[in-house]
Design a protein around this motif. Structure first.
Motif, PDB file in Angstrom:
ATOM      1  N   ARG A  71       0.832  -1.112  -0.012  1.00 42.77           N
ATOM      2  CA  ARG A  71      -0.089  -0.104  -0.034  1.00 42.77           C
ATOM      3  C   ARG A  71       0.807   1.121  -0.131  1.00 42.77           C
ATOM      4  NH1 ARG A  71      -2.967   0.556   5.022  1.00 42.77           N
ATOM      5  NH2 ARG A  71      -3.117  -1.604   4.503  1.00 42.77           N
ATOM      6  N   LEU A  72       2.042   1.015   0.774  1.00 40.44           N
ATOM      7  CA  LEU A  72       2.978   2.278   0.732  1.00 40.44           C
ATOM      8  C   LEU A  72       3.614   2.430  -0.505  1.00 40.44           C
ATOM      9  CD1 LEU A  72       4.358   2.246   4.288  1.00 40.44           C
ATOM     10  CD2 LEU A  72       2.824   3.946   3.686  1.00 40.44           C
ATOM     11  N   ARG A  73       3.937   1.370  -1.331  1.00 38.54           N
ATOM     12  CA  ARG A  73       4.550   1.608  -2.498  1.00 38.54           C
ATOM     13  C   ARG A  73       3.753   2.139  -3.480  1.00 38.54           C
ATOM     14  NH1 ARG A  73       5.936  -4.004  -3.639  1.00 38.54           N
ATOM     15  NH2 ARG A  73       7.388  -3.835  -1.927  1.00 38.54           N
ATOM     16  N   GLN A  74       2.591   1.944  -3.489  1.00 39.14           N
ATOM     17  CA  GLN A  74       1.344   2.569  -4.480  1.00 39.14           C
ATOM     18  C   GLN A  74       1.233   4.056  -4.165  1.00 39.14           C
ATOM     19  OE1 GLN A  74      -1.780   0.097  -4.789  1.00 39.14           O
ATOM     20  NE2 GLN A  74      -0.512  -1.655  -5.668  1.00 39.14           N
ATOM     21  N   SER A  75       1.756   4.616  -2.920  1.00 44.51           N
ATOM     22  CA  SER A  75       1.502   5.893  -2.509  1.00 44.51           C
ATOM     23  C   SER A  75       2.048   7.003  -3.538  1.00 44.51           C
ATOM     24  CB  SER A  75       1.809   6.261  -1.278  1.00 44.51           C
ATOM     25  OG  SER A  75       1.112   5.451  -0.393  1.00 44.51           O
ATOM     26  N   ASP A  76       1.262   8.147  -3.651  1.00 47.36           N
ATOM     27  CA  ASP A  76       1.928   9.100  -4.890  1.00 47.36           C
ATOM     28  C   ASP A  76       2.945  10.070  -3.929  1.00 47.36           C
ATOM     29  OD1 ASP A  76       0.519   8.270  -6.940  1.00 47.36           O
ATOM     30  OD2 ASP A  76      -1.005   9.396  -6.471  1.00 47.36           O
ATOM     31  N   GLY A  77       3.866  10.360  -4.258  1.00 52.06           N
ATOM     32  CA  GLY A  77       4.969  11.108  -3.587  1.00 52.06           C
ATOM     33  C   GLY A  77       5.973  10.379  -2.567  1.00 52.06           C
ATOM     34  N   LEU A  78       7.082  11.109  -2.537  1.00 57.82           N
ATOM     35  CA  LEU A  78       8.444  10.597  -1.537  1.00 57.82           C
ATOM     36  C   LEU A  78       7.958  10.765  -0.415  1.00 57.82           C
ATOM     37  CD1 LEU A  78      10.891   9.277  -1.311  1.00 57.82           C
ATOM     38  CD2 LEU A  78      11.900  11.421  -1.908  1.00 57.82           C
ATOM     39  N   GLU A  79       7.488  12.022  -0.003  1.00 57.68           N
ATOM     40  CA  GLU A  79       7.138  12.670   1.234  1.00 57.68           C
ATOM     41  C   GLU A  79       6.021  11.536   2.014  1.00 57.68           C
ATOM     42  OE1 GLU A  79       7.735  14.590   4.627  1.00 57.68           O
ATOM     43  OE2 GLU A  79       8.972  14.843   2.691  1.00 57.68           O
ATOM     44  N   LEU A  80       4.859  11.346   1.209  1.00 53.82           N
ATOM     45  CA  LEU A  80       3.841  10.432   1.797  1.00 53.82           C
ATOM     46  C   LEU A  80       4.223   9.089   1.916  1.00 53.82           C
ATOM     47  CD1 LEU A  80       0.774  10.593   2.153  1.00 53.82           C
ATOM     48  CD2 LEU A  80       0.459   9.950  -0.139  1.00 53.82           C
ATOM     49  N   LYS A  81       5.162   8.592   1.029  1.00 54.30           N
ATOM     50  CA  LYS A  81       5.689   7.290   1.133  1.00 54.30           C
ATOM     51  C   LYS A  81       6.518   6.947   2.610  1.00 54.30           C
ATOM     52  CE  LYS A  81       5.979   5.492  -3.563  1.00 54.30           C
ATOM     53  NZ  LYS A  81       6.852   5.437  -4.450  1.00 54.30           N
ATOM     54  N   LEU A  82       7.411   8.333   2.699  1.00 55.44           N
ATOM     55  CA  LEU A  82       8.235   8.044   3.850  1.00 55.44           C
ATOM     56  C   LEU A  82       7.484   8.361   4.956  1.00 55.44           C
ATOM     57  CD1 LEU A  82      11.577  10.021   2.677  1.00 55.44           C
ATOM     58  CD2 LEU A  82      11.178   7.527   3.377  1.00 55.44           C
ATOM     59  N   GLY A  83       6.471   9.240   5.194  1.00 58.95           N
ATOM     60  CA  GLY A  83       5.746   9.450   6.513  1.00 58.95           C
ATOM     61  C   GLY A  83       5.183   8.225   6.729  1.00 58.95           C
ATOM     62  N   GLY A  84       4.550   7.619   5.950  1.00 59.56           N
ATOM     63  CA  GLY A  84       3.484   6.293   6.082  1.00 59.56           C
ATOM     64  C   GLY A  84       4.662   5.045   6.585  1.00 59.56           C
ATOM     65  N   TYR A  85       5.858   5.153   5.956  1.00 56.34           N
ATOM     66  CA  TYR A  85       6.847   4.082   6.498  1.00 56.34           C
ATOM     67  C   TYR A  85       7.362   4.378   7.828  1.00 56.34           C
ATOM     68  CZ  TYR A  85      10.433   0.586   5.467  1.00 56.34           C
ATOM     69  OH  TYR A  85      11.060  -0.503   5.649  1.00 56.34           O
ATOM     70  N   ALA A  86       7.431   5.712   8.078  1.00 52.36           N
ATOM     71  CA  ALA A  86       8.058   5.954   9.326  1.00 52.36           C
ATOM     72  C   ALA A  86       7.022   5.581  10.492  1.00 52.36           C
ATOM     73  CB  ALA A  86       8.374   7.628   9.551  1.00 52.36           C
ATOM     74  N   ALA A  87       5.670   5.883  10.198  1.00 52.16           N
ATOM     75  CA  ALA A  87       4.656   5.617  11.091  1.00 52.16           C
ATOM     76  C   ALA A  87       4.563   4.180  11.294  1.00 52.16           C
ATOM     77  CB  ALA A  87       3.220   6.254  10.784  1.00 52.16           C
ATOM     78  N   HIS A  88       4.476   3.411  10.181  1.00 51.89           N
ATOM     79  CA  HIS A  88       4.577   1.919  10.373  1.00 51.89           C
ATOM     80  C   HIS A  88       5.760   1.259  11.125  1.00 51.89           C
ATOM     81  CE1 HIS A  88       4.673  -2.175   8.857  1.00 51.89           C
ATOM     82  NE2 HIS A  88       6.003  -1.945   8.240  1.00 51.89           N
ATOM     83  N   VAL A  89       6.996   1.744  10.772  1.00 51.70           N
ATOM     84  CA  VAL A  89       8.203   1.175  11.451  1.00 51.70           C
ATOM     85  C   VAL A  89       7.966   1.552  13.125  1.00 51.70           C
ATOM     86  CG1 VAL A  89      10.717   1.513  11.838  1.00 51.70           C
ATOM     87  CG2 VAL A  89       9.802   1.206   9.554  1.00 51.70           C
ATOM     88  N   ARG A  90       7.525   2.902  13.403  1.00 47.08           N
ATOM     89  CA  ARG A  90       7.561   3.135  14.613  1.00 47.08           C
ATOM     90  C   ARG A  90       6.600   2.385  15.393  1.00 47.08           C
ATOM     91  NH1 ARG A  90       6.577   8.315  13.746  1.00 47.08           N
ATOM     92  NH2 ARG A  90       4.256   8.165  13.832  1.00 47.08           N
ATOM     93  N   SER A  91       5.248   2.203  14.730  1.00 45.62           N
ATOM     94  CA  SER A  91       4.270   1.409  15.329  1.00 45.62           C
ATOM     95  C   SER A  91       4.588  -0.205  15.642  1.00 45.62           C
ATOM     96  CB  SER A  91       2.943   1.461  14.626  1.00 45.62           C
ATOM     97  OG  SER A  91       2.051   0.514  15.035  1.00 45.62           O
ATOM     98  N   LEU A  92       5.408  -0.477  14.693  1.00 45.08           N
ATOM     99  CA  LEU A  92       5.828  -1.887  14.730  1.00 45.08           C
ATOM    100  C   LEU A  92       6.760  -2.373  15.700  1.00 45.08           C
ATOM    101  CD1 LEU A  92       5.738  -4.801  12.948  1.00 45.08           C
ATOM    102  CD2 LEU A  92       7.731  -3.910  11.842  1.00 45.08           C
ATOM    103  N   TYR A  93       7.953  -1.442  15.720  1.00 45.27           N
ATOM    104  CA  TYR A  93       8.951  -1.758  16.571  1.00 45.27           C
ATOM    105  C   TYR A  93       8.664  -1.417  17.994  1.00 45.27           C
ATOM    106  CZ  TYR A  93      12.520  -3.282  13.134  1.00 45.27           C
ATOM    107  OH  TYR A  93      12.984  -3.997  12.148  1.00 45.27           O
TER     108      TYR A  93
END
Length: 160
Positions: A71-93
């Motif tokens: 789902r993150l890979r299909q997002s538009d824009g680098l900032e949106l991808k990185l923001g979602g990935y950062a939230a995902h990593v923070r929550s997961l870890y």
């Protein structure tokens, strides 16, 4: 970028905090003069609760990674991808760090070393999902130019 720092900080706290908790638990079990002797009933229920917690946490991690990353890979824009990935990593870890802390507490309080094995498996899952720069590139489907803008000279592109 701020998101890269968040990814690094959250994953480092989660992974190394979990690893430290497991090491401290091992040291407490084998070197400490103190022991807890719960009743057989309490010990059995702590073992069951810890095993269920570990299985659910590892399953949750694998399913979350499997669903969130595409789902993150299909997002538009680098900032949106990185923001979602950062939230995902923070929550997961940080969630997995809390699970490892509970498993280590159950290990010490129940006097069942089997739970320590489950805590180690949980930490192994964190090692396998650790987000280094190349993993971030693959997970988010970034180009070499985007990686060069994020990591600068640290990134070594494959098509040069």
């Amino acid at each position: 970028m701020n998101h890269i720092k968040t990814i690094r900080r959250s994953s480092a706290i989660g992974l190394w905090g979990s690893m430290g908790m497991v090491i401290l638990t091992v040291l407490f079990i084998y070197l400490s003069p103190w022991r807890f002797y719960p009743s057989a009933y309490t010990s059995r229920w702590m073992l069951i609760a810890g095993a269920v917690l570990a299985v659910l946490a590892v399953s949750m991690t694998l399913l979350t990674v499997r669903r969130t990353i595409p789902r993150l890979r299909q997002s538009d824009g680098l900032e949106l991808k990185l923001g979602g990935y950062a939230a995902h990593v923070r929550s997961l870890y940080l969630t997995m760090w809390a699970v490892v802390v509970l498993l280590c507490a159950f290990t010490i309080l129940s006097a069942r070393n089997t739970l320590l094995m489950l805590a180690i498996v949980t930490v192994l899952v964190l090692f396998l999902n650790y987000p280094n720069m190349y993993r971030i590139k693959i997970d988010l489907g970034l180009t070499d130019e985007e990686m060069q803008s994020l990591f600068g000279d640290k990134y070594i592109g494959g098509n040069e």
